[in-house]
Design a protein around this motif. Structure first.
Motif, PDB file in Angstrom:
ATOM      1  N   LEU A  22      14.988   6.150  -3.887  1.00 47.28           N
ATOM      2  CA  LEU A  22      15.918   5.677  -2.868  1.00 47.28           C
ATOM      3  C   LEU A  22      15.235   4.582  -2.074  1.00 47.28           C
ATOM      4  CD1 LEU A  22      16.454   8.949  -3.291  1.00 47.28           C
ATOM      5  CD2 LEU A  22      18.192   8.493  -1.548  1.00 47.28           C
ATOM      6  N   ARG A  23      15.791   3.375  -2.144  1.00 48.52           N
ATOM      7  CA  ARG A  23      15.206   2.219  -1.480  1.00 48.52           C
ATOM      8  C   ARG A  23      15.796   2.062  -0.079  1.00 48.52           C
ATOM      9  NH1 ARG A  23      14.787  -2.626  -5.857  1.00 48.52           N
ATOM     10  NH2 ARG A  23      13.574  -3.461  -4.113  1.00 48.52           N
ATOM     11  N   GLY A  24      15.295   1.066   0.664  1.00 45.43           N
ATOM     12  CA  GLY A  24      15.779   0.839   2.018  1.00 45.43           C
ATOM     13  C   GLY A  24      16.910  -0.165   2.069  1.00 45.43           C
ATOM     14  N   LEU A  25      16.611  -1.384   2.516  1.00 43.38           N
ATOM     15  CA  LEU A  25      17.542  -2.498   2.554  1.00 43.38           C
ATOM     16  C   LEU A  25      16.982  -3.624   1.691  1.00 43.38           C
ATOM     17  CD1 LEU A  25      18.389  -2.583   6.372  1.00 43.38           C
ATOM     18  CD2 LEU A  25      20.086  -2.383   4.557  1.00 43.38           C
ATOM     19  N   PRO A  26      17.821  -4.583   1.274  1.00 41.25           N
ATOM     20  CA  PRO A  26      17.303  -5.714   0.493  1.00 41.25           C
ATOM     21  C   PRO A  26      16.483  -6.666   1.360  1.00 41.25           C
ATOM     22  CG  PRO A  26      19.661  -5.972   0.896  1.00 41.25           C
ATOM     23  CD  PRO A  26      19.298  -4.601   1.375  1.00 41.25           C
ATOM     24  N   PHE A  86       8.584  -1.351  -3.490  1.00 39.95           N
ATOM     25  CA  PHE A  86       9.139  -0.986  -4.796  1.00 39.95           C
ATOM     26  C   PHE A  86       8.343  -1.626  -5.936  1.00 39.95           C
ATOM     27  CE2 PHE A  86      12.247  -1.561  -8.281  1.00 39.95           C
ATOM     28  CZ  PHE A  86      12.590  -0.241  -8.493  1.00 39.95           C
ATOM     29  N   ASP A  87       8.033  -2.912  -5.793  1.00 35.62           N
ATOM     30  CA  ASP A  87       7.327  -3.615  -6.869  1.00 35.62           C
ATOM     31  C   ASP A  87       5.929  -3.045  -7.100  1.00 35.62           C
ATOM     32  OD1 ASP A  87       9.548  -5.205  -7.093  1.00 35.62           O
ATOM     33  OD2 ASP A  87       8.673  -6.965  -6.119  1.00 35.62           O
ATOM     34  N   SER A  88       5.221  -2.720  -6.024  1.00 29.95           N
ATOM     35  CA  SER A  88       3.869  -2.168  -6.194  1.00 29.95           C
ATOM     36  C   SER A  88       3.929  -0.762  -6.794  1.00 29.95           C
ATOM     37  CB  SER A  88       3.117  -2.154  -4.859  1.00 29.95           C
ATOM     38  OG  SER A  88       3.740  -1.308  -3.919  1.00 29.95           O
ATOM     39  N   VAL A 107      11.303  12.948  -6.101  1.00 28.35           N
ATOM     40  CA  VAL A 107      12.080  11.906  -5.438  1.00 28.35           C
ATOM     41  C   VAL A 107      11.138  11.060  -4.597  1.00 28.35           C
ATOM     42  CG1 VAL A 107      13.986  11.421  -3.854  1.00 28.35           C
ATOM     43  CG2 VAL A 107      14.040  13.494  -5.268  1.00 28.35           C
ATOM     44  N   TRP A 108      11.208   9.744  -4.795  1.00 29.57           N
ATOM     45  CA  TRP A 108      10.533   8.849  -3.849  1.00 29.57           C
ATOM     46  C   TRP A 108      11.607   8.271  -2.952  1.00 29.57           C
ATOM     47  CZ3 TRP A 108       8.936   3.138  -4.337  1.00 29.57           C
ATOM     48  CH2 TRP A 108       8.198   2.765  -3.198  1.00 29.57           C
ATOM     49  N   GLY A 158       0.813  -1.212   0.000  1.00 25.38           N
ATOM     50  CA  GLY A 158       0.000   0.000   0.000  1.00 25.38           C
ATOM     51  C   GLY A 158       0.846   1.260   0.000  1.00 25.38           C
ATOM     52  N   MET A 159       1.979   1.236   0.716  1.00 25.14           N
ATOM     53  CA  MET A 159       2.866   2.405   0.722  1.00 25.14           C
ATOM     54  C   MET A 159       3.372   2.707  -0.685  1.00 25.14           C
ATOM     55  SD  MET A 159       5.183   2.150   4.170  1.00 25.14           S
ATOM     56  CE  MET A 159       5.844   3.813   3.961  1.00 25.14           C
ATOM     57  N   GLY A 160       3.747   1.642  -1.422  1.00 27.40           N
ATOM     58  CA  GLY A 160       4.214   1.834  -2.790  1.00 27.40           C
ATOM     59  C   GLY A 160       3.125   2.385  -3.695  1.00 27.40           C
ATOM     60  N   LYS A 161       1.909   1.855  -3.528  1.00 27.19           N
ATOM     61  CA  LYS A 161       0.787   2.304  -4.358  1.00 27.19           C
ATOM     62  C   LYS A 161       0.407   3.756  -4.052  1.00 27.19           C
ATOM     63  CE  LYS A 161      -1.224  -2.313  -4.856  1.00 27.19           C
ATOM     64  NZ  LYS A 161      -2.338  -3.204  -4.453  1.00 27.19           N
ATOM     65  N   ILE A 162       0.376   4.092  -2.768  1.00 29.93           N
ATOM     66  CA  ILE A 162       0.007   5.461  -2.382  1.00 29.93           C
ATOM     67  C   ILE A 162       1.018   6.460  -2.929  1.00 29.93           C
ATOM     68  CG2 ILE A 162      -0.214   7.047  -0.423  1.00 29.93           C
ATOM     69  CD1 ILE A 162      -1.343   4.624   1.172  1.00 29.93           C
TER      70      ILE A 162
END
Length: 321
Positions: free
Chosen positions: A165-169, A177-179, A221-222, A143-147
């Motif tokens: 900018l992503r977090g950790l793997p 990220f995928d959503s 920037v996300w 939901g975070m990715g979609k929002i």
């Protein structure tokens, strides 16, 4: 003589009764040990996790005298994995509540703990094998990715150049990220690059400086996370490019919520992902033992969108995060 025998028998029965009651009470008061393993407070969100874990420990132990909550922090994946075996060996824990430092490296260590008969609750950063967990507690990561994606589509009119900018793997990072990518794939929004920033302000600063050096035009920037977003803002100030773009973070950090509330053009929205979820996880796990409830399954907390209109609902000045 008969009266004496009756008295002896009565004393024996009374003694036996007291012994049975005492044994029953001792059994009822057998200490239940719940271990809580979390990353050390290496940034604001994990600092909040540690705070809420300690608060849950104090609350539960004051209510249930036979319940012990053992909170341990870890500096990294290997430190956390090694600590699990030590917790079981020295404490003989009944349950484990773990927020893994990383998904992959912690999967097998947690599996070994489960095989020893320990009930496992996983929080936030899911393991690579979800069959290990008896209970999973997290925010709405897809939901975070979609929002975030929908906000960028609406704000940019479906076209523009952005960086991520992503977090950790971890599993939750992939979910976000995928959503996000799925939502924007049929638009003209181009992700020029995405890099891990380890959910840390310092790393967010370094990654964003690299992006700013390589890309003369960035529309948005996300940052996915408020700690990272603070680093992004530092980089924008350093390069004097604050007026060229805006930043979407996530987490519900009070500093970011206040910026949204004040209509800061650089931080137009935020997405809540509260570290208090660790307390939800500990208390739900405790209910298996204090109330004998068959707690299991998946417990997902909402991740609401924060705008200037509703920011006051999510601003808590006394919060540690």
């Amino acid at each position: 003589m008969l009266n004496k025998q009756i008295t002896i028998v009565s004393l024996y029965v009374c003694t036996l009764y007291v012994w049975i009651i005492a044994c029953g009470a001792a059994k009822a008061q057998e200490t239940i040990k719940i271990a809580v393993s979390v990353p050390s407070a290496d940034h604001g969100w994990t600092g909040g996790v540690d705070f809420f874990a300690q608060e849950a420990k104090k609350r539960l132990e004051s209510l249930h005298k036979n319940l012990q909550v053992i909170v341990k922090t870890a500096m990294g994946s290997s430190d956390q994995g090694n600590g699990l075996e030590e917790l079981f060996a020295t404490q003989q824990i009944n349950a484990l509540v773990i927020l893994p430092y990383e998904s992959g490296p912690l999967t097998d260590p947690v599996r070994k703990i489960k095989e020893k008969g320990v009930f496992v609750t996983v929080v936030d950063r899911a393991l690579s094998d979800n069959s290990i967990q008896g209970l999973y507690v997290a925010g709405d990561n897809p939901g975070m990715g979609k929002i975030a994606g929908q906000y960028l589509i609406d704000r940019l009119g479906g076209k523009g150049d952005i960086v991520v900018l992503r977090g950790l793997p971890t599993v939750i990072d992939d979910q976000r990220f995928d959503s996000f990518m799925e939502l924007i794939k049929n638009t003209q929004i181009k992700v020029m690059d995405s890099k891990y920033a380890n959910w840390r302000r310092e790393d967010g600063f370094k990654v964003m400086l690299d992006f700013l050096t390589r890309f003369p035009k960035i529309d948005a920037v996300w940052a996915q996370d408020d700690d990272i977003a603070l680093g992004v803002l530092d980089a924008l100030r350093k390069t004097k490019r604050e007026k060229e773009m805006f930043v979407v973070g996530g987490g519900g950090m009070k500093e970011m919520i206040k910026r949204v509330q004040n209509k800061d053009p650089l931080v137009p929205i935020d997405i809540v992902y509260s570290p208090s979820m660790i307390a939800n996880a500990i208390e739900l796990t405790a209910l298996r033992y204090t109330a004998k409830l068959p707690i299991s399954g998946t417990y997902i907390l909402n991740s609401p969108l924060v705008t200037p209109e509703n920011a006051a609902q999510y601003y808590f000045p006394d919060s540690p995060f």
